[in-house]
Design an enzyme around this catalytic site. Structure first.
Site, mmCIF file in Angstrom:
data_model
loop_
_atom_site.group_PDB
_atom_site.id
_atom_site.type_symbol
_atom_site.label_atom_id
_atom_site.label_comp_id
_atom_site.label_asym_id
_atom_site.label_seq_id
_atom_site.Cartn_x
_atom_site.Cartn_y
_atom_site.Cartn_z
ATOM 1 N N LYS A 350 -26.240 17.800 10.272
ATOM 2 C CA LYS A 350 -25.279 17.514 11.252
ATOM 3 C C LYS A 350 -24.638 18.396 12.081
ATOM 4 C CE LYS A 350 -24.527 13.196 8.407
ATOM 5 N NZ LYS A 350 -23.825 12.500 7.340
ATOM 6 N N ARG A 384 -28.690 13.552 0.682
ATOM 7 C CA ARG A 384 -29.649 12.662 1.785
ATOM 8 C C ARG A 384 -29.981 13.488 2.770
ATOM 9 N NH1 ARG A 384 -28.528 10.088 6.439
ATOM 10 N NH2 ARG A 384 -29.555 8.148 6.679
HETATM 11 N N1 HH2 Z 1 -25.277 9.824 7.336
HETATM 12 C C1 HH2 Z 1 -25.961 9.033 8.139
HETATM 13 C C2 HH2 Z 1 -26.503 7.988 8.025
HETATM 14 N N2 HH2 Z 1 -26.274 7.386 6.985
HETATM 15 N N3 HH2 Z 1 -25.564 7.344 4.606
HETATM 16 C C3 HH2 Z 1 -24.851 7.854 3.794
HETATM 17 N N4 HH2 Z 1 -24.633 7.299 2.588
HETATM 18 N N5 HH2 Z 1 -24.326 9.180 4.051
HETATM 19 C C4 HH2 Z 1 -24.370 9.814 5.093
HETATM 20 O O1 HH2 Z 1 -23.827 10.907 5.193
HETATM 21 C C5 HH2 Z 1 -25.087 9.104 6.187
HETATM 22 C C6 HH2 Z 1 -25.580 7.872 6.141
HETATM 23 C C7 HH2 Z 1 -26.182 9.896 9.841
HETATM 24 O O2 HH2 Z 1 -27.543 10.700 9.591
HETATM 25 P P1 HH2 Z 1 -28.799 10.152 10.255
HETATM 26 O O3 HH2 Z 1 -29.412 9.157 9.303
HETATM 27 O O4 HH2 Z 1 -29.725 11.489 10.024
HETATM 28 O O5 HH2 Z 1 -28.499 9.881 11.860
HETATM 29 P P2 HH2 Z 1 -28.462 8.492 12.557
HETATM 30 O O6 HH2 Z 1 -27.330 7.848 11.813
HETATM 31 O O7 HH2 Z 1 -28.348 8.936 13.744
HETATM 32 O O8 HH2 Z 1 -29.845 7.455 12.207
#
Ligand code: HH2
Length: 406
Positions: A350, A384
Site C-alpha cells: 500500500k 491480507r
Molecule cells: N485492502 C484492499 C482491498 N480490500 N479488505 C480488507 N478487509 N482489508 C484491506 O486492507 C483491504 C481489503 C485494497 O488492496 P487491493 O485489493 O490490493 O487493491 P484494490 O482494491 O485496488 O483491488
C-alpha cells in the site's frame, strides 16, 4: 550456584503470564489467586464523561489507590464533560465497578462499558474459532495468511493479471501451495479514486472463478464486495466469507446474506467512498472514530443474527487515511482488543509503504513484511497479502517468537 542478575524488568501481557510469574517464585496456590488481580494493571481512556459523573469517578478511583486524570476544567466546574484516563489494578477496577453500580449520574452505565473493556483485554468471551460452513479456523494459535486474487483490470498493484478463469484458478492454486490459509476474491478495485463497477460486471468477474476454486481448493474463499447480489452469488458458489470494506455501511443487508449462508463476515473501517476517500481525511480522534464505526458494524451484524464467532474486524489501512493516520493505526493496533473479536490487517504494497520508503508499488515487499511482523506482535489474527510465500515465512517466524511454537 549459578549467578543471577539481582533485579529484572517484568512485563505481564495476560493473566496467564501473571499466574506463571507467581508460580515460578513459589507463591502459595491460595496466594496466587489473591495476588493475581493486584499484578495486572489496566489503563482506559473514557470519552466525554459528564461532569458530575467524572467527579465521583475520580473520587472513587483515588479512594482505591488508583488514578483518574481529568481535564483541568473539571476542578473549576467549567466543563460539561471530560475525557478520563482511568488507571488501576484489576483488583481496584473490580471494587470500583461494584461501587459505580450503586451510584447516580449514569455511572452504572459506565461500569457496564468498563466491564466489557476489561473482559475484552483479558481475552474473555473472544471466539475460539472463526466459524465457517466448511473450513472453520481455530483462533489464537497462529496468524492466518489471506492471499489476494484481484479479478479486476484496474487494481493498484496487480490489476489485469488474470484475463481468464483458468489463469485466476492457477494463481489461487499457486498461493495455496505457498501456504495461503484463505483466498480473497475481488471483482471491484477499492484503490483510492477507483470508480464503482456495475453489478453484472462484478458478477461476471467473480462467480465463475469462485465456483471453480470452491471445488478445488482445500482452504476457504472470501469475496471482497460491498454488493448484496455479488455476495449472494459468491456464497451460493461456495465462498465462505464476505469481506465488506464498508463495514456494513454501503449495504447493511449484507449481514442478513452472510447470516443466511452461515458465512463469516469481515467488517472494515473506511471513511467515505473509494472515489473520494483520500481527499484530505481529517479525524478529531482517529482511534475513537475507527472503533465506533467498527462497533456499529458489529452491532448491525449481531442484530441480523450473525454470531460473534463469524465476525472479524479490520482497521482499513489506506481507506480514507493519511500516511500518519495509517502509521498511528499500526502503532496502536492493540486498541482493537476492546472489540473482543479477531483482527485482520491489510497493508500489502500500500501507498503508506511507498510514501515512507519512497518506493514504487513493485518494490514494497520488505516494507510490507515489516508491517506484517508488527501486526503479528500486536495480535493480528489474519493478514491480507499479495506476496504469499514471503508473507507466510515472515508471519510464521513472527508467530514463533510471539506465541511460541506448537
Ligand atoms: N485492502 C484492499 C482491498 N480490500 N479488505 C480488507 N478487509 N482489508 C484491506 O486492507 C483491504 C481489503 C485494497 O488492496 P487491493 O485489493 O490490493 O487493491 P484494490 O482494491 O485496488 O483491488
Amino acid at each position: 550456584m549459578v549467578e543471577m542478575r539481582k533485579v529484572r524488568v517484568v512485563r505481564l501481557e495476560s493473566r496467564a503470564e501473571a499466574r506463571r510469574a507467581l508460580q515460578e517464585i513459589g507463591v502459595d496456590p491460595a496466594g496466587v489467586d489473591l495476588m493475581l488481580p493486584k499484578l495486572r494493571h489496566h489503563l482506559f481512556r473514557l470519552h466525554q464523561v459528564p461532569l458530575r459523573a467524572a467527579i465521583l469517578l475520580k473520587q472513587e478511583m483515588l479512594a482505591r489507590g488508583g488514578e483518574a486524570a481529568v481535564s483541568r476544567e473539571v476542578a473549576a466546574l467549567a466543563a460539561e464533560a471530560t475525557d478520563v484516563l482511568l488507571s488501576g489494578t484489576e483488583a481496584q477496577f473490580a471494587s470500583l465497578l461494584t461501587k459505580l453500580r450503586t451510584q447516580p449520574f449514569g455511572l452504572a452505565g459506565w461500569a457496564d462499558e468498563l466491564e466489557t473493556a476489561l473482559r475484552a483485554v483479558e481475552g474473555e468471551g473472544r471466539p475460539a474459532v472463526f466459524e465457517l460452513p466448511r473450513h472453520p479456523l481455530p483462533l489464537g494459535a497462529r496468524t492466518y495468511v489471506m492471499g489476494i486474487l484481484n479479478l479486476t483490470p484496474d487494481s493498484f498493484s496487480d490489476g489485469g493479471r488474470y484475463p481468464t478463469v483458468e489463469a485466476a484458478v492457477a494463481a489461487a492454486e499457486a498461493m495455496v501451495e505457498e501456504g495461503a490459509d484463505l483466498i480473497d476474491l475481488g471483482g471491484e478495485s477499492t484503490r483510492p479514486g477507483a470508480l464503482p463497477v456495475p453489478v453484472e460486471e462484478e458478477l461476471r468477474r467473480v462467480v465463475p472463478v469462485a465456483e471453480q476454486l470452491a471445488e478445488r481448493l482445500p482452504v476457504p474463499l472470501s469475496v471482497d464486495t460491498t454488493k448484496v447480489e455479488v455476495a449472494k452469488a459468491a456464497l451460493e458458489g461456495g465462498v465462505e466469507v464476505v469481506n465488506d470494506t464498508s463495514g456494513l455501511t454501503a449495504a447493511p443487508e449484507l449481514a442478513r446474506v452472510a447470516q443466511a449462508h452461515g458465512a463469516g463476515l469481515v467488517l472494515m473501517h473506511r471513511r467515505g467512498e473509494p472515489a473520494t476517500m483520500q481527499d484530505n481525511p481529517v479525524y478529531v480522534d482517529l482511534w475513537g472514530e475507527v472503533l465506533e464505526h467498527l462497533a456499529t458494524g458489529v452491532r448491525r451484524a449481531e442484530e441480523a443474527g450473525v454470531p460473534r464467532s463469524r465476525l472479524v474486524v479490520d482497521p482499513g489501512i489506506g481507506f480514507g487515511k493519511t500516511v500518519e493516520h495509517n502509521l498511528a493505526l499500526l502503532r496502536h493496533l492493540e486498541e482493537l482488543q476492546v472489540l473482543g473479536l479477531p483482527v485482520l490487517v491489510g497493508t500489502s504494497r500500500k501507498s503508506l509503504i511507498g510514501r515512507v520508503l519512497d518506493l514504487p508499488v513493485e518494490e514494497r515487499l520488505e516494507g510490507t513484511l515489516a508491517t506484517l511482523v508488527l501486526a503479528v506482535a500486536k495480535g493480528a489474527d489474519f493478514v491480507r497479502v499479495h506476496d504469499v510465500r514471503a508473507a507466510v515465512r515472515a508471519v510464521r517466524m513472527a508467530d514463533a517468537v510471539v506465541r511460541g511454537r506448537g
